[in-house]
Design a protein around this motif. Structure first.
Motif, PDB file in Angstrom:
ATOM      1  N   ASN A 190       0.836  -1.200   0.000  1.00 30.87           N
ATOM      2  CA  ASN A 190       0.000   0.000   0.000  1.00 30.87           C
ATOM      3  C   ASN A 190       0.877   1.258   0.000  1.00 30.87           C
ATOM      4  OD1 ASN A 190      -2.574   1.247   0.027  1.00 30.87           O
ATOM      5  ND2 ASN A 190      -2.302   1.739   2.200  1.00 30.87           N
ATOM      6  N   GLY A 191       0.534   2.204  -0.850  1.00 27.48           N
ATOM      7  CA  GLY A 191       1.295   3.440  -0.935  1.00 27.48           C
ATOM      8  C   GLY A 191       2.477   3.384  -1.872  1.00 27.48           C
ATOM      9  N   ALA A 192       2.798   2.203  -2.405  1.00 26.81           N
ATOM     10  CA  ALA A 192       3.924   2.085  -3.337  1.00 26.81           C
ATOM     11  C   ALA A 192       3.630   2.889  -4.603  1.00 26.81           C
ATOM     12  CB  ALA A 192       4.173   0.625  -3.684  1.00 26.81           C
ATOM     13  N   THR A 193       4.681   3.438  -5.200  1.00 26.29           N
ATOM     14  CA  THR A 193       4.534   4.200  -6.439  1.00 26.29           C
ATOM     15  C   THR A 193       5.445   3.635  -7.519  1.00 26.29           C
ATOM     16  OG1 THR A 193       6.219   5.813  -5.758  1.00 26.29           O
ATOM     17  CG2 THR A 193       3.907   6.318  -5.231  1.00 26.29           C
ATOM     18  N   TRP A 194       4.987   3.761  -8.745  1.00 24.27           N
ATOM     19  CA  TRP A 194       5.735   3.294  -9.922  1.00 24.27           C
ATOM     20  C   TRP A 194       5.467   4.280 -11.037  1.00 24.27           C
ATOM     21  CZ3 TRP A 194       4.156   1.422 -14.801  1.00 24.27           C
ATOM     22  CH2 TRP A 194       5.082   0.620 -15.511  1.00 24.27           C
ATOM     23  N   GLN A 195       6.530   4.823 -11.622  1.00 22.38           N
ATOM     24  CA  GLN A 195       6.385   5.809 -12.687  1.00 22.38           C
ATOM     25  C   GLN A 195       7.120   5.346 -13.929  1.00 22.38           C
ATOM     26  OE1 GLN A 195       7.250   9.268  -9.679  1.00 22.38           O
ATOM     27  NE2 GLN A 195       6.545  10.208 -11.590  1.00 22.38           N
ATOM     28  N   ILE A 196       6.582   5.731 -15.084  1.00 26.92           N
ATOM     29  CA  ILE A 196       7.204   5.316 -16.336  1.00 26.92           C
ATOM     30  C   ILE A 196       7.086   6.437 -17.362  1.00 26.92           C
ATOM     31  CG2 ILE A 196       5.138   4.235 -17.337  1.00 26.92           C
ATOM     32  CD1 ILE A 196       7.070   1.905 -18.180  1.00 26.92           C
ATOM     33  N   ALA A 197       8.072   6.520 -18.244  1.00 19.90           N
ATOM     34  CA  ALA A 197       8.074   7.537 -19.287  1.00 19.90           C
ATOM     35  C   ALA A 197       8.926   7.041 -20.448  1.00 19.90           C
ATOM     36  CB  ALA A 197       8.625   8.863 -18.769  1.00 19.90           C
ATOM     37  N   GLY A 198       8.701   7.606 -21.634  1.00 21.33           N
ATOM     38  CA  GLY A 198       9.554   7.330 -22.777  1.00 21.33           C
ATOM     39  C   GLY A 198       9.601   5.889 -23.211  1.00 21.33           C
ATOM     40  N   VAL A 199       8.454   5.206 -23.181  1.00 22.75           N
ATOM     41  CA  VAL A 199       8.438   3.807 -23.613  1.00 22.75           C
ATOM     42  C   VAL A 199       8.521   3.748 -25.132  1.00 22.75           C
ATOM     43  CG1 VAL A 199       7.203   1.627 -23.514  1.00 22.75           C
ATOM     44  CG2 VAL A 199       6.988   3.265 -21.628  1.00 22.75           C
ATOM     45  N   GLN A 200       9.404   2.910 -25.635  1.00 21.91           N
ATOM     46  CA  GLN A 200       9.584   2.798 -27.084  1.00 21.91           C
ATOM     47  C   GLN A 200       9.864   1.350 -27.458  1.00 21.91           C
ATOM     48  OE1 GLN A 200      11.257   6.043 -29.600  1.00 21.91           O
ATOM     49  NE2 GLN A 200      13.081   4.768 -29.640  1.00 21.91           N
ATOM     50  N   LEU A 201       9.145   0.856 -28.464  1.00 25.69           N
ATOM     51  CA  LEU A 201       9.378  -0.474 -29.021  1.00 25.69           C
ATOM     52  C   LEU A 201       9.792  -0.298 -30.465  1.00 25.69           C
ATOM     53  CD1 LEU A 201       7.304  -3.689 -28.592  1.00 25.69           C
ATOM     54  CD2 LEU A 201       7.881  -2.920 -30.897  1.00 25.69           C
ATOM     55  N   GLU A 202      10.907  -0.920 -30.846  1.00 21.52           N
ATOM     56  CA  GLU A 202      11.415  -0.749 -32.204  1.00 21.52           C
ATOM     57  C   GLU A 202      12.076  -2.034 -32.684  1.00 21.52           C
ATOM     58  OE1 GLU A 202      14.680   2.202 -32.146  1.00 21.52           O
ATOM     59  OE2 GLU A 202      14.647   1.942 -29.964  1.00 21.52           O
ATOM     60  N   ALA A 203      12.096  -2.206 -33.993  1.00 25.44           N
ATOM     61  CA  ALA A 203      12.765  -3.365 -34.568  1.00 25.44           C
ATOM     62  C   ALA A 203      14.271  -3.223 -34.391  1.00 25.44           C
ATOM     63  CB  ALA A 203      12.412  -3.480 -36.046  1.00 25.44           C
ATOM     64  N   GLY A 204      14.934  -4.365 -34.154  1.00 22.44           N
ATOM     65  CA  GLY A 204      16.383  -4.362 -34.018  1.00 22.44           C
ATOM     66  C   GLY A 204      16.843  -4.731 -32.627  1.00 22.44           C
ATOM     67  N   THR A 205      18.142  -4.788 -32.461  1.00 18.19           N
ATOM     68  CA  THR A 205      18.735  -5.208 -31.193  1.00 18.19           C
ATOM     69  C   THR A 205      19.239  -4.049 -30.355  1.00 18.19           C
ATOM     70  OG1 THR A 205      20.887  -5.515 -32.265  1.00 18.19           O
ATOM     71  CG2 THR A 205      19.422  -7.437 -32.177  1.00 18.19           C
ATOM     72  N   GLN A 206      19.176  -2.824 -30.904  1.00 18.11           N
ATOM     73  CA  GLN A 206      19.690  -1.667 -30.186  1.00 18.11           C
ATOM     74  C   GLN A 206      18.567  -0.676 -29.873  1.00 18.11           C
ATOM     75  OE1 GLN A 206      22.953  -1.338 -29.171  1.00 18.11           O
ATOM     76  NE2 GLN A 206      23.196  -3.407 -29.995  1.00 18.11           N
ATOM     77  N   ALA A 207      18.578  -0.143 -28.662  1.00 16.26           N
ATOM     78  CA  ALA A 207      17.624   0.905 -28.293  1.00 16.26           C
ATOM     79  C   ALA A 207      18.174   2.250 -28.762  1.00 16.26           C
ATOM     80  CB  ALA A 207      17.424   0.923 -26.782  1.00 16.26           C
ATOM     81  N   THR A 208      17.364   2.998 -29.462  1.00 18.41           N
ATOM     82  CA  THR A 208      17.769   4.324 -29.920  1.00 18.41           C
ATOM     83  C   THR A 208      17.118   5.392 -29.045  1.00 18.41           C
ATOM     84  OG1 THR A 208      15.930   4.494 -31.494  1.00 18.41           O
ATOM     85  CG2 THR A 208      17.974   3.473 -32.275  1.00 18.41           C
ATOM     86  N   SER A 209      17.550   6.629 -29.210  1.00 16.22           N
ATOM     87  CA  SER A 209      16.958   7.720 -28.444  1.00 16.22           C
ATOM     88  C   SER A 209      15.462   7.793 -28.703  1.00 16.22           C
ATOM     89  CB  SER A 209      17.613   9.050 -28.819  1.00 16.22           C
ATOM     90  OG  SER A 209      18.966   9.060 -28.423  1.00 16.22           O
TER      91      SER A 209
END
Length: 336
Positions: A190-209
């Motif tokens: 109870n009271g726990a928080t979880w935040q997320i931003a900038g989710v991106q899914l893309e083809a390939g093995t490398q995450a880009t900006s």
């Protein structure tokens, strides 16, 4: 507040809560805490994030299914070729901040919920923005939709039970799973928080900006799934939204073109209450509470009908349609 069933929240992120002891949480846009490049490890700038706060703690129950998910239309992911020998590898990247530390679960899932690939990510420091990525080899089997229905789902587990957990990670499994038995169950605190931003899914093995698109483009993409006709939004000022044709003394119609074309024929999503809306005619507001879409509505345009309910208008005349309450809101939804 998410306590049962499903609901769409900001940026088309969807909550899903079910089970005997699933708990409850709120989802809101936070403009107080978000990733920026003056934070160590952050390489993209944002001005908001999605904030989940647990308001009622759940506990372990096998049938708990608690997740925060993004459903992607098949037309937007067909090029990944999932379900074929040409399936592409994809990489997911995101920024996350949580009041708890440990290993958390996520997964990619098909529309039929019978193919999934569990991934884990570790939050090392509480209440600190951290950048995470995971790479998933494309599924070469299973059924994957490539039309205007749900094609691919990205799920973040928030507190699911054993029926949605498997200790086999980074492999395609023949069921819906989005965590392991040892991953953190956020909704158990109870009271726990979880935040997320900038989710991106893309083809390939490398995450880009992160790809920042112009706001006009983002809104246009969202309108394929949801369009607001009018929203009085606690302004205290009535809002006009249509000119209607009075079909009879107790019914009227008004039509609206949809731009862009929606994913499918939408349904009507409106707030209702006593005297929420009004037809203004001959210097008089005639209020009403309900409305409906008639059957000749389609993905390019809709026909709204108001009938009965005490409505009294002049047949074959025009009426100016208005909101009449600070909570008045009319929208069209074609969500996945």
């Amino acid at each position: 507040t998410a306590s049962s069933g499903s609901a769409y929240t900001l940026d088309r992120w969807r909550t899903f809560v079910s089970g005997d002891s699933s708990g409850a949480f709120t989802v809101q846009q936070s403009t107080d805490s978000y990733p920026t490049t003056n934070i160590s490890g952050v390489k993209d700038n944002f001005k908001a994030s999605a904030l989940i706060t647990v308001t009622s703690a759940g506990s372990a129950a096998a049938n708990n299914n608690v997740k925060f998910q993004q459903r992607m239309e098949g037309n937007n992911v067909y090029d990944l070729a999932f379900g074929t020998s040409a399936a592409k590898t994809v990489t997911v990247s995101f920024y996350v901040k949580c009041s708890l530390t440990g290993t958390f679960g996520a997964s990619l899932v098909n529309a039929a919920h019978n193919r999934s690939n569990i991934q884990t990510y570790t939050i090392n420091s509480a209440n600190t923005w951290e950048y995470k990525t995971f790479t998933v080899a494309g599924d070469t089997s299973g059924s994957w939709v490539t039309n205007a229905s749900t094609g691919l789902q990205l799920m973040f587990d928030l507190g699911s039970g054993s029926s949605k957990l498997s200790d086999t990670t980074n492999q395609w499994l023949s069921d819906e799973y989005h965590g392991t038995n040892s991953t953190v169950k956020l909704t158990h605190t109870n009271g726990a928080t979880w935040q997320i931003a900038g989710v991106q899914l893309e083809a390939g093995t490398q995450a880009t900006s992160f790809e920042h698109r112009p706001i006009g483009e983002e809104l246009e993409l969202c309108r394929r799934y949801y369009q607001v006709l009018v929203d009085q939004a606690d302004t205290g000022s009535y809002k006009s939204y249509a000119i209607a044709c009075c079909y009879s003394g107790s019914s009227l119609h008004h039509t609206h073109s949809l731009s862009p074309v929606m994913r499918t024929t939408p349904t009507l999503d409106y707030t209702s209450g006593s005297d929420y809306y009004a037809a203004y005619q001959n210097g008089t507001n005639d209020t009403f509470d309900s409305m409906s879409l008639v059957g000749n509505s389609h993905s390019h345009g809709v026909d709204i009908m108001v009938s009965g309910g005490g409505l009294s208008v002049t047949q074959a005349a025009a009426a100016l349609m208005r909101t009449a309450n600070d909570n008045s809101r009319i929208a069209f939804t074609a969500e996945l």
